[in-house]
Structure formats: structure tokens, C-alpha cells
Design an enzyme around this catalytic site. Structure first.
Site, PDB file in Angstrom:
ATOM      1  N   SER A 186       0.814  -1.218   0.000  1.00  0.00           N
ATOM      2  CA  SER A 186       0.000   0.000   0.000  1.00  0.00           C
ATOM      3  C   SER A 186       0.845   1.265   0.000  1.00  0.00           C
ATOM      4  O   SER A 186       0.352   2.348  -0.351  1.00  0.00           O
ATOM      5  CB  SER A 186      -0.942   0.013   1.210  1.00  0.00           C
ATOM      6  N   PRO A 214      -0.260  -2.465   8.515  1.00  0.00           N
ATOM      7  CA  PRO A 214       0.952  -2.709   9.319  1.00  0.00           C
ATOM      8  C   PRO A 214       1.934  -1.542   9.379  1.00  0.00           C
ATOM      9  O   PRO A 214       3.048  -1.696   9.848  1.00  0.00           O
ATOM     10  CB  PRO A 214       1.585  -3.900   8.589  1.00  0.00           C
ATOM     11  N   GLY A 216       2.603   0.895   6.596  1.00  0.00           N
ATOM     12  CA  GLY A 216       3.213   1.370   5.360  1.00  0.00           C
ATOM     13  C   GLY A 216       3.039   2.859   5.136  1.00  0.00           C
ATOM     14  O   GLY A 216       3.999   3.576   4.810  1.00  0.00           O
ATOM     15  N   ASP A 232      -4.805   2.080  14.931  1.00  0.00           N
ATOM     16  CA  ASP A 232      -5.277   0.781  14.446  1.00  0.00           C
ATOM     17  C   ASP A 232      -5.175  -0.236  15.588  1.00  0.00           C
ATOM     18  O   ASP A 232      -4.138  -0.284  16.262  1.00  0.00           O
ATOM     19  CB  ASP A 232      -4.424   0.295  13.261  1.00  0.00           C
ATOM     20  N   ASP A 270      -6.617   4.695   4.624  1.00  0.00           N
ATOM     21  CA  ASP A 270      -6.606   3.619   3.633  1.00  0.00           C
ATOM     22  C   ASP A 270      -7.350   2.397   4.193  1.00  0.00           C
ATOM     23  O   ASP A 270      -7.004   1.257   3.907  1.00  0.00           O
ATOM     24  CB  ASP A 270      -5.151   3.254   3.284  1.00  0.00           C
ATOM     25  N   LYS A 300     -12.701   2.747  -1.457  1.00  0.00           N
ATOM     26  CA  LYS A 300     -12.708   1.407  -2.027  1.00  0.00           C
ATOM     27  C   LYS A 300     -13.942   1.221  -2.897  1.00  0.00           C
ATOM     28  O   LYS A 300     -15.008   1.761  -2.617  1.00  0.00           O
ATOM     29  CB  LYS A 300     -12.696   0.342  -0.920  1.00  0.00           C
TER      30      LYS A 300
END
Length: 343
Positions: A186, A214, A216, A232, A270, A300
Site C-alpha cells: 500500500s 501494518p 506502510g 489501528d 486507507d 474502495k
């Protein structure tokens, strides 16, 4: 010339898209410029506007403003040949130079193929031919761009100003280097957005990364000098959490907003959720942003009504943001990248 009057020849416009998004781009063009625009499909990811269409400037403006979201790259077609009928190199150079306002010192030449190829042999053909005319040829970074698409049966040549091309990459296919430091694919999406839209992140700013795992996008924000709050419940890569400029908040966006007292200069999102839900999360972020804060969000998509759903998501965002750009970038899949500013 006919009866003493010059004929104005309107050259076709070529637009590049993701293969699965061709029909969406055609619909957007006709929504913006009228149902009589005649469009032909050249290949899986290349279309041609042949009649009743806009000027290249009008089309580029609609794309840059985000009214047309599924086009990645534009050029003006100057010639098309069968693959066995391509003229000698010096004639190709003459075709290119005839479309330019003056003899250039430098030109960018960009070639690509139907598949994943680069069309390198045509690049070198044009490089040699234009070089023989005293022109320095590069792959990017020039005011005018020569585009050469190489299909299975057709070779298409185009020329356009960079400012109306949307991307300084062949067909809008940005190639970014892979490295061992990357923690997720990403990252390419955020890097492409920053480069494509020329975004300037505030020096020493505070950034909020929603749905960060994770890590990015957090890593890319750090490369641009941002102190990052990464929200997150999931874990971040250890290479990211080892950075003292990263603050991992292991909770949901809603819970973070209930407790947060900070104001942010940048917010990115994202998260894997549908367009409207993701846009609503961005509205929840507004009280935690400085006025004019930069927002980068991927909406999305997928399904039969991807364009309508994207437009609904954009309508939600516009309640609290000024949308600057919206585009399906090369590293997007079934999604759009939206750039906005908080009001």
C-alpha cells in the site's frame, strides 16, 4: 484548403485507464461533455475520443479537478500505423516536430505496450531519430511529451504538453522502486499520490494515519518529515514502531476521536471499508484537524455501481472538505485516491 478556407483538423484524444475501468471512464466523459462524444477502444487500457469531444485542455481540467476520476493519462494522437507499416525513424521525427510550436531543445519520450512491457525498442527508435535533429531526449521532466503506444496490431503516436498529460509516466503507469524497507504494498499508493499531485506536506507537521496497520503509510509520512499518530487495533511492523516519531494508538478511529486532544496537519485513511463509511470516518476526523489540513483517502470500490458509489462518497466528503483531486492511480486497484483540504 477548400475554396480559399483553411480546414481545421481536430486530432483524436487518447486516454489511458485501468482495463476494468474503461466503461466507467467512457461514462464519465459523456456525463461531463455530452452523450454525443464518440469514443473508440484502442486496447484494453486505451481509448480514443474521435468526434464531438472536448479539447485536450478541457479534458485535462476535468480530470485534474476530479470530475473525471478513472482516466490516468492523456495525449493527443498525431498518427497511427499497423505494426508492419511504421515509417522510418526520420519520418516519425518529422511527424512529432510538425505538431510542436517551435523546435525544442528537449523532449520526453514515453513508450508502453498492451501488456506490462515498456516498448523499449520504440523508445530507442524515437530517441535516435530526434537526437539526429539536435534534440535531447529524456524519459520524463520536459514541457512536451511524445507518447508511443505499441499494441498487438497498432502503433499509436501522440504529443502533449506535460501539464495536460495528468502523469509524467508512460500511459500513467508509475514505476516505483521496491526496497527492503517497505512494510506493505500500500505504500506505493501514497507515494504515487504525493508525486502525481505534487503534494507538499507541512514541514514538521503532525499526521494522523487511520487504519494504519501494518504501518506502510506511516512509514511514508515519516519520510516526509511528519510526526505520526498511527491508529489501528492491529500491530505495526517493528521497523515502524522503533521510530520515535511514530505513536501507535492501538484502538479504533472512533475511540481515538473520543479521547484525542491534538490537532493534526495531515490525515490519511486507507481503511478497508466502503466509500460512504470511509468518507464518514473522515468527517469524524474534522474536529481534530487544523483548518486547511491535507486529507488523503482511498475510497474502495467494486461492484456494478462503482462510479455511483464513488460519487456518493465524494458527496459525503464535500460536506466538510474541499476536494482537490480524485483519481484511480496506477497502484490503486478497485479504489480511488482522493485529495482534499479540511474547511
Amino acid at each position: 484548403m477548400v475554396d480559399g478556407h483553411l480546414l481545421c483538423v481536430v486530432l483524436p484524444l487518447l486516454f489511458s485507464v485501468a482495463t476494468d475501468s474503461y466503461d466507467l471512464a467512457v461514462r464519465e466523459i459523456r456525463d461531463e461533455f455530452g452523450p454525443k462524444v464518440r469514443i473508440e477502444r484502442v486496447s484494453g487500457d486505451l481509448g480514443r475520443i474521435v468526434e464531438n469531444g472536448p479539447s485536450i485542455e478541457e479534458l485535462a481540467d476535468a480530470c485534474i479537478a476530479g470530475r473525471i476520476m478513472f482516466i490516468r493519462h492523456l495525449t493527443v494522437e498525431i498518427a497511427s500505423f499497423g505494426v508492419d507499416e511504421v515509417p522510418p525513424a526520420h519520418e516519425l521525427a518529422e511527424l512529432v516536430l510538425a505538431e510542436l510550436p517551435r523546435h525544442p531543445q528537449q523532449l520526453a519520450v514515453q513508450t508502453w505496450t498492451d501488456g506490462a512491457g515498456t516498448g523499449g525498442s520504440y523508445y530507442h527508435l524515437l530517441e535516435e531519430a530526434l537526437g539526429a535533429r539536435g534534440i535531447e531526449v529524456t524519459r520524463a521532466g520536459q514541457d512536451f511529451v511524445v507518447s508511443c503506444f505499441v499494441g498487438r496490431k497498432t502503433v499509436v503516436l501522440g504529443v502533449n504538453r506535460l501539464e495536460d498529460s495528468l502523469s509524467d509516466w508512460p500511459g500513467g503507469r508509475m514505476r516505483l522502486a521496491r526496497s527492503d524497507e517497505r512494510v506493505s504494498r500500500s505504500e506505493f499508493k501514497l507515494e504515487e499520490a504525493i508525486q502525481t499531485f505534487g503534494l507538499r506536506l507541512p514541514e514538521g507537521g503532525k499526521a494522523l494515519d487511520l487504519g494504519a496497520s501494518p504501518g506502510g503509510w506511516t512509514r511514508i509520512l515519516r519520510q516526509y518529515g511528519q510526526e505520526v499518530w498511527s491508529v489501528d487495533p492491529g500491530a505495526l511492523d517493528r521497523r515502524v514502531t522503533a521510530d520515535r516519531g511514530v505513536h501507535h494508538v492501538g484502538t479504533t478511529a472512533g475511540e481515538f476521536f473520543r479521547r484525542n486532544q491534538l490537532r493534526f496537519d495531515v490525515v490519511v485513511n486507507d481503511m478497508r471499508m466502503d466509500q460512504i463509511l470511509s468518507a464518514r470516518v473522515m468527517l469524524d476526523a474534522v474536529p481534530h484537524l487544523r483548518r486547511g489540513a491535507l486529507a488523503i483517502v482511498t475510497l474502495k470500490g467494486g461492484g456494478r455501481n462503482q462510479l455511483d458509489a464513488a460519487r456518493r462518497g465524494m458527496d459525503v466528503l464535500r460536506k466538510e472538505y474541499d476536494v482537490l483531486h480524485a483519481r484511480q492511480l496506477h497502484h490503486n486497484r478497485n479504489e480511488l485516491t482522493v485529495i482534499a483540504e479540511a474547511r
